[in-house]
Design an enzyme around this catalytic site. Structure first.
Site, mmCIF file in Angstrom:
data_model
loop_
_atom_site.group_PDB
_atom_site.id
_atom_site.type_symbol
_atom_site.label_atom_id
_atom_site.label_comp_id
_atom_site.label_asym_id
_atom_site.label_seq_id
_atom_site.Cartn_x
_atom_site.Cartn_y
_atom_site.Cartn_z
ATOM 1 C CB CYS A 149 34.766 40.721 38.905
ATOM 2 S SG CYS A 149 36.287 40.472 37.975
ATOM 3 N N GLY A 150 36.133 38.184 40.995
ATOM 4 C CA GLY A 150 37.194 37.910 41.956
ATOM 5 C C GLY A 150 38.528 38.512 41.578
ATOM 6 C CG HIS A 151 40.126 39.704 37.440
ATOM 7 N ND1 HIS A 151 38.887 39.738 36.849
ATOM 8 C CD2 HIS A 151 40.814 40.748 36.909
ATOM 9 C CE1 HIS A 151 38.825 40.744 35.987
ATOM 10 N NE2 HIS A 151 39.988 41.383 36.003
ATOM 11 N N GLY A 208 38.209 34.366 39.666
ATOM 12 C CA GLY A 208 37.997 34.393 41.114
ATOM 13 C C GLY A 208 36.624 33.919 41.532
ATOM 14 C CB SER A 209 33.174 34.951 40.670
ATOM 15 O OG SER A 209 33.330 35.102 39.271
ATOM 16 C CG ASP A 219 38.948 35.272 33.848
ATOM 17 O OD1 ASP A 219 40.120 35.682 33.904
ATOM 18 O OD2 ASP A 219 38.116 35.479 34.747
#
Length: 353
Positions: A99-101, A273-274, A268
């Protein structure tokens, strides 16, 4: 009349959290009150949580404490070198691999909470072990404040695990949307990619319900027809969601928009991010961008932005891959102590769509 309800909790519960958001996407960081997880590796702990304490996820993600699109993270002790913290991500359906965020928010959180020894100015590295592997976040650090004031003006960038284009131009029959040309790309999680025009929506003007319906239909079709594999672990080999783009993959237009619909039709709020990581890998291996060419990705849900670029060629098993750098900002929104009284049947969690 005696109730037949059997609570999975043996006593009243109190759980504390810190609340953040990254580009509009919420993150609930669990700070205390969660049971200890057994397991040697982070994937072991993730499996143990899923099999033994999934009712805690529902307690914190679902109503009345959360909502359909809530997102959370449990910090665990990392089991790889160079990691400062480990992270298990959770959402309305279960547990994600990346999870990028959340990584962006956790980078700032780790500095502010003293989880990284001897932070340095102007930037501090934070090693975050995710289920997909070690991700490095770099946090702008301005010493001299206290608590969350330390990183208030700082942005965060992270560098991904090796990311790659899994399949390009797959012909998938999507009921209600005819045959679609679908790309599948990996950025710590696998995503299907289609353009908005191909599924008959417009990111800037179509109702979000129409976007979600189209994305979910694509996800279901891909899951039923495409066999996904990952060189490192079968635990990573599943389609996490579908990203609908505006079709502007060529570098001639630096700003491009997308909407990610993942898990159980969860939207989202950020550019993802991902998802940005996977989309940069897609663009790179389709020849649309080169190393070091930065792009701006806009969320079709909120208009918030991340930046992304491929910074290094690597390999991942038999796949040619890239390390992708994604940048954004995270902010605090509050803190909570959540309570569950054992007799509260609705308080265990429910969802309304």
């Amino acid at each position: 009349m005696t109730s037949s309800f059997q609570s999975p909790f043996q006593e009243d519960v109190n759980i504390s959290t810190i609340e953040m958001h990254t580009a509009g996407e919420p993150l609930r960081i669990i700070t205390s009150g969660f049971p200890q997880l057994n397991g040697t590796t982070i994937l072991d702990k993730r499996k143990y949580l899923k099999e033994n304490f999934d009712h805690y996820r529902k307690l914190l993600m679902f109503e009345p404490r959360g909502h359909f699109d809530m997102y959370g993270v449990l910090l665990v002790t990392p089991d790889v070198d160079d990691a400062d913290i480990g992270a298990i991500f959770m959402h309305n359906e279960g547990y994600s691999t990346m999870c990028g965020h959340a990584v962006i928010a956790l980078g700032r959180y780790a500095i502010d909470r003293g989880l990284v020894k001897n932070p340095t100015s102007p930037e501090t590295r934070v090693g975050i072990q995710c289920p997909c592997g070690l991700v490095e976040a770099f946090v702008e650090y301005q010493p001299g404040g206290s608590g969350c004031e330390e990183g208030r003006t700082g942005a965060v960038r992270f560098q991904s695990v090796p990311s790659f284009l899994f399949a390009s131009g797959l012909k998938v029959d999507v009921p209600g949307y005819c045959m679609q040309s679908v790309d599948v790309s990996y950025g710590g999680a696998f995503y299907a990619f289609v353009t908005d025009s191909d599924v008959g929506v417009t990111l800037k003007s179509s109702p979000m319900q129409a976007v979600v319906k189209a994305a979910h239909a694509v996800s279901e079709a891909v899951k039923s027809t495409v066999s996904i594999s990952h060189p490192d672990s079968d635990d990573l080999a599943f389609l996490y969601g579908t990203i609908i783009t505006d079709g502007k993959d060529a570098f001639s237009d630096n700003v491009t928009a997308n909407v990610c619909v993942f898990a159980d039709k969860q939207v989202d709020r950020s550019p993802t991010g991902s998802g940005v990581t996977a989309r940069i890998a897609l663009q790179y291996f389709k020849g649309h961008i080169g190393l070091g060419q930065s792009r701006t990705f806009e969320s079709g849900a909120t208009g918030s932005v991340f930046t992304g670029k491929a910074v290094q060629e690597v390999t991942c098993g038999e796949f040619k891959a890239v390390v992708v750098e994604v940048g954004g900002k995270a902010f605090y929104t509050g803190c909570n102590t959540f309570t569950l009284e054992r007799e509260d049947t609705l308080g265990h969690g429910f969802l309304v769509q």
